[in-house]
Design an enzyme around this catalytic site. Structure first.
Site: not given
Ligand code: PEP
Length: 258
Positions: A13, A15, A99, A101, A170, A176, A216
């Site tokens: 992803n 973003k 997601h 976000e 998630e 992040g 992460s």
């Molecule tokens: C995501 O945005 O779906 C995500 C898992 O980000 P990160 O791996 O940077 O934590």
């Protein structure tokens, strides 16, 4: 993971990162170091303007390109929005929906559900995201919260369609932040998601659906997370922006020992 019953999916992803020119550069490098193993499906979900460059670059490969959102409506007066059939026509196979976000920008479970239905109708593979905040985890309501997100997000999704979906767990506190859920924490929730699917659709479908972990995940922790029985892959943000890191995660998923 359990390769006997379900697909392993490693999805990036991006973003709001990378321009179309940077997309081309990434794909050129990625293609030269991409593992040849055939055990996992690889997806890269990129900003809408990068989709043409990504699709062009990956045409001859097994990597599926995806979007990061779509509108629930088929067409009309929705300035700035993108419909599912537009994504299909542009060459997308996947779309990330719900997601955290986007939920933080006001997207509700009902919105996510409407988008999931539209995506499925148009033949896209929705990667539907669910996850709890740190506050909810500390209150001990993770399971209830995620059960609600799953039930609402899947309302009206029939048995024929659910098989095409991917679910991503998630935890918001791990996205992040560099703070990964432990393999045990991630497994516990992924297992409970499979239990919800079992109650809704039966054992056969629950056994076949791919549930990813995201938050992460990186080249160092991927193996231990993917070794869990109910974690069938990863949704990866930061580490999917660097070809070498993303490749190492794919290699972890391809290990014969898991
Ligand atoms: C995501 O945005 O779906 C995500 C898992 O980000 P990160 O791996 O940077 O934590």
């Amino acid at each position: 993971m359990n390769r006997k019953y379900r697909k392993t999916v490693i999805a990036g992803n991006w973003k709001m990162n990378k321009t179309p020119s940077e997309t081309k550069e990434f794909m050129t490098e990625f293609k030269t170091i991409m593992p040849k193993g055939r055990w996992c499906d690889v997806a890269l979900c990129v900003p809408a303007v990068c989709i043409p460059a990504a699709v062009r670059a990956m045409r001859e490969t097994r990597v599926g390109i995806g979007a990061e959102n779509c509108n629930a409506n088929a067409s009309g007066a929705y300035t700035g929005e993108i419909a599912a059939n537009m994504l299909v026509d542009a060459g997308c196979k996947y779309v990330i929906l719900g997601h955290s976000e986007r939920r933080a920008m006001g997207e509700t479970n009902e919105d996510v559900n409407a988008k999931v239905l539209t995506a499925l109708e148009n033949g896209l593979v929705p990667i539907m995201c669910v996850g709890e905040s740190l506050e909810q985890r500390e209150q001990g309501i993770t399971e209830e919260w995620i059960t609600m997100q799953i039930k609402c997000g899947l309302r009206g999704v029939g048995e024929d369609k659910i098989r095409k979906m991917v679910i991503a767990y998630e935890p918001i506190w791990a996205i992040g932040t560099g703070k990964t859920a432990t393999p045990e924490q991630a497994e516990e929730v992924c297992e409970s998601i499979r239990t919800v699917i079992r109650k809704l659709y039966g054992a056969k479908i629950a056994r076949a659906i791919s549930i990813l972990y995201g938050g992460s995940m990186n080249e160092k922790n991927a193996y231990d997370l993917l070794a869990q029985p109910d974690i069938d892959g990863g949704l990866i943000g930061g580490a999917s922006l660097v070809p070498e890191k993303f490749v190492k995660i794919i290699e972890a998923a391809n290990q014969p020992t898991i």
